[in-house]
Design a protein around this motif. Structure first.
Motif, PDB file in Angstrom:
ATOM      1  N   CYS A  66     -12.534   1.966  -7.985  1.00 40.75           N
ATOM      2  CA  CYS A  66     -11.518   1.783  -7.587  1.00 40.75           C
ATOM      3  C   CYS A  66     -11.003   2.883  -6.350  1.00 40.75           C
ATOM      4  O   CYS A  66     -10.839   4.044  -6.848  1.00 40.75           O
ATOM      5  CB  CYS A  66     -10.227   1.645  -8.626  1.00 40.75           C
ATOM      6  SG  CYS A  66      -8.649   1.093  -8.360  1.00 40.75           S
ATOM      7  N   GLU A  67     -10.566   2.604  -5.343  1.00 37.43           N
ATOM      8  CA  GLU A  67     -10.240   3.339  -4.399  1.00 37.43           C
ATOM      9  C   GLU A  67      -8.862   2.940  -3.458  1.00 37.43           C
ATOM     10  O   GLU A  67      -8.564   1.823  -3.627  1.00 37.43           O
ATOM     11  CB  GLU A  67     -11.406   3.167  -3.238  1.00 37.43           C
ATOM     12  CG  GLU A  67     -12.902   3.527  -3.702  1.00 37.43           C
ATOM     13  CD  GLU A  67     -13.230   4.870  -3.928  1.00 37.43           C
ATOM     14  OE1 GLU A  67     -12.251   5.873  -3.634  1.00 37.43           O
ATOM     15  OE2 GLU A  67     -14.180   5.163  -4.668  1.00 37.43           O
ATOM     16  N   HIS A  68      -8.372   3.967  -2.748  1.00 35.23           N
ATOM     17  CA  HIS A  68      -7.219   3.863  -2.353  1.00 35.23           C
ATOM     18  C   HIS A  68      -7.526   3.260  -0.937  1.00 35.23           C
ATOM     19  O   HIS A  68      -8.564   3.276  -0.251  1.00 35.23           O
ATOM     20  CB  HIS A  68      -6.607   5.289  -1.834  1.00 35.23           C
ATOM     21  CG  HIS A  68      -6.088   6.088  -2.717  1.00 35.23           C
ATOM     22  ND1 HIS A  68      -6.563   7.031  -3.325  1.00 35.23           N
ATOM     23  CD2 HIS A  68      -4.739   5.875  -3.319  1.00 35.23           C
ATOM     24  CE1 HIS A  68      -5.600   7.511  -4.491  1.00 35.23           C
ATOM     25  NE2 HIS A  68      -4.565   6.929  -4.631  1.00 35.23           N
ATOM     26  N   ILE A  69      -6.461   2.502  -0.476  1.00 30.58           N
ATOM     27  CA  ILE A  69      -6.578   1.610   1.023  1.00 30.58           C
ATOM     28  C   ILE A  69      -7.259   2.164   1.788  1.00 30.58           C
ATOM     29  O   ILE A  69      -8.114   1.922   2.680  1.00 30.58           O
ATOM     30  CB  ILE A  69      -5.569   0.497   1.121  1.00 30.58           C
ATOM     31  CG1 ILE A  69      -5.989  -0.366   2.052  1.00 30.58           C
ATOM     32  CG2 ILE A  69      -4.587   1.579   1.511  1.00 30.58           C
ATOM     33  CD1 ILE A  69      -4.958  -1.497   2.050  1.00 30.58           C
ATOM     34  N   GLU A  70      -6.680   3.389   2.182  1.00 35.22           N
ATOM     35  CA  GLU A  70      -7.210   4.347   3.371  1.00 35.22           C
ATOM     36  C   GLU A  70      -8.629   4.698   3.072  1.00 35.22           C
ATOM     37  O   GLU A  70      -9.246   4.807   4.074  1.00 35.22           O
ATOM     38  CB  GLU A  70      -6.296   5.368   3.444  1.00 35.22           C
ATOM     39  CG  GLU A  70      -6.154   6.672   2.688  1.00 35.22           C
ATOM     40  CD  GLU A  70      -5.186   6.469   1.407  1.00 35.22           C
ATOM     41  OE1 GLU A  70      -4.866   7.336   0.816  1.00 35.22           O
ATOM     42  OE2 GLU A  70      -4.493   5.222   1.466  1.00 35.22           O
ATOM     43  N   ASP A  85       2.184   2.226   2.587  1.00 42.38           N
ATOM     44  CA  ASP A  85       1.854   2.238   1.125  1.00 42.38           C
ATOM     45  C   ASP A  85       0.243   3.063   0.923  1.00 42.38           C
ATOM     46  O   ASP A  85      -0.411   2.859   0.078  1.00 42.38           O
ATOM     47  CB  ASP A  85       1.548   1.113   0.989  1.00 42.38           C
ATOM     48  CG  ASP A  85       0.712   0.112   1.614  1.00 42.38           C
ATOM     49  OD1 ASP A  85       0.243   0.529   2.914  1.00 42.38           O
ATOM     50  OD2 ASP A  85       0.088  -0.929   1.152  1.00 42.38           O
ATOM     51  N   SER A  86      -0.034   3.653   2.212  1.00 38.50           N
ATOM     52  CA  SER A  86      -1.241   4.725   2.087  1.00 38.50           C
ATOM     53  C   SER A  86      -1.161   5.418   0.845  1.00 38.50           C
ATOM     54  O   SER A  86      -0.004   6.227   0.357  1.00 38.50           O
ATOM     55  CB  SER A  86      -1.477   5.358   3.191  1.00 38.50           C
ATOM     56  OG  SER A  86      -2.505   6.238   3.083  1.00 38.50           O
ATOM     57  N   GLY A  87      -2.251   5.433  -0.235  1.00 42.97           N
ATOM     58  CA  GLY A  87      -2.025   6.104  -1.313  1.00 42.97           C
ATOM     59  C   GLY A  87      -1.420   5.522  -2.486  1.00 42.97           C
ATOM     60  O   GLY A  87      -1.524   6.014  -3.745  1.00 42.97           O
ATOM     61  N   MET A  88      -1.106   4.395  -2.411  1.00 38.75           N
ATOM     62  CA  MET A  88      -0.442   3.596  -3.322  1.00 38.75           C
ATOM     63  C   MET A  88      -1.052   2.433  -3.574  1.00 38.75           C
ATOM     64  O   MET A  88      -1.383   1.930  -4.695  1.00 38.75           O
ATOM     65  CB  MET A  88       1.010   3.188  -3.110  1.00 38.75           C
ATOM     66  CG  MET A  88       1.916   4.570  -2.931  1.00 38.75           C
ATOM     67  SD  MET A  88       3.492   4.040  -2.669  1.00 38.75           S
ATOM     68  CE  MET A  88       3.758   4.088  -0.634  1.00 38.75           C
ATOM     69  N   THR A  89      -1.717   1.749  -2.529  1.00 45.84           N
ATOM     70  CA  THR A  89      -2.310   0.424  -2.619  1.00 45.84           C
ATOM     71  C   THR A  89      -3.866   0.785  -3.023  1.00 45.84           C
ATOM     72  O   THR A  89      -4.382   1.516  -2.189  1.00 45.84           O
ATOM     73  CB  THR A  89      -2.293  -0.454  -1.308  1.00 45.84           C
ATOM     74  OG1 THR A  89      -1.073  -0.720  -1.203  1.00 45.84           O
ATOM     75  CG2 THR A  89      -2.944  -1.902  -1.488  1.00 45.84           C
ATOM     76  N   MET A  90      -4.339  -0.148  -3.849  1.00 46.79           N
ATOM     77  CA  MET A  90      -5.794   0.293  -4.321  1.00 46.79           C
ATOM     78  C   MET A  90      -6.491  -1.239  -4.245  1.00 46.79           C
ATOM     79  O   MET A  90      -6.179  -2.195  -4.288  1.00 46.79           O
ATOM     80  CB  MET A  90      -5.843   0.651  -5.720  1.00 46.79           C
ATOM     81  CG  MET A  90      -4.928   1.683  -6.359  1.00 46.79           C
ATOM     82  SD  MET A  90      -5.406   3.536  -5.508  1.00 46.79           S
ATOM     83  CE  MET A  90      -6.639   3.739  -6.558  1.00 46.79           C
TER      84      MET A  90
END
Length: 184
Positions: A66-70, A85-90
């Protein structure tokens, strides 16, 4: 640059509210507060102490991370993802051979089309010639690196080589080493 717009929000009297898209909310508005423990019980699809981030579906089914979107964007040809939402969306980064939003789908094997004619343009090969003039020969080991269709690389077990022995480094030993590689 990338910009985000949100609907014009108004209060009960119709007055325009400024910067009203992302207020701080109890359990980030994505869970319920357990009043006895003071802990958030997150809705499906969210996690974190205050349910502040989207979770990965099915914990990536045990076939990914599971990784952050960035991070996912950076791993995909070094794309840059830098919006709110960088750092929030996975999302899931699937292990080789698995795909899908939760990495639950097994990819089928790849093979060469039987009508394909290999013209040499698809093979990455390096040839090395070494001249050991005045020595008694060359002995040791080497390995062959193989790249699969998923971009992963695999090294063979060490293959012996000798310029003084006709039974070392044979085609049979090379074939055995290649056949021992995983069949992804």
């Amino acid at each position: 640059g990338t910009q985000e717009k949100f609907p014009e929000m108004v209060d009960g009297s119709g007055a325009l509210l400024e910067n009203a898209a992302h207020y701080y909310m109890e359990c980030s508005n994505k869970g319920l507060c357990d009043r006895d423990s003071g802990l958030c019980e997150c809705f499906a699809g969210y996690d974190g102490a205050s349910c502040q981030r989207a979770s990965c579906p099915e914990d990536c089914s045990g076939h990914g991370t599971c990784e952050h979107i960035e991070t996912l964007a950076a791993n995909d040809y070094e794309n840059v993802y830098a919006i709110w939402d960088s750092g929030m969306t996975m999302g899931c980064s699937c292990d080789p051979g698995y795909t899908g939003p939760s990495c639950a789908v097994k990819e089928c094997k790849y093979g060469i089309d039987p009508l394909y004619i290999d013209d040499g343009s698809t093979v990455r090969m390096t040839e090395t010639f070494i001249d050991f003039e005045g020595t008694n020969g060359l002995e040791g080991t080497y390995s062959i690196k193989f790249y699969d269709v998923f971009g992963d690389d695999f090294d063979t077990a060490p293959i012996p080589i000798s310029t003084t022995s006709s039974t070392t480094g044979t085609c049979s030993q090379i074939t055995t080493a290649l056949q021992a590689l995983p069949n992804t």
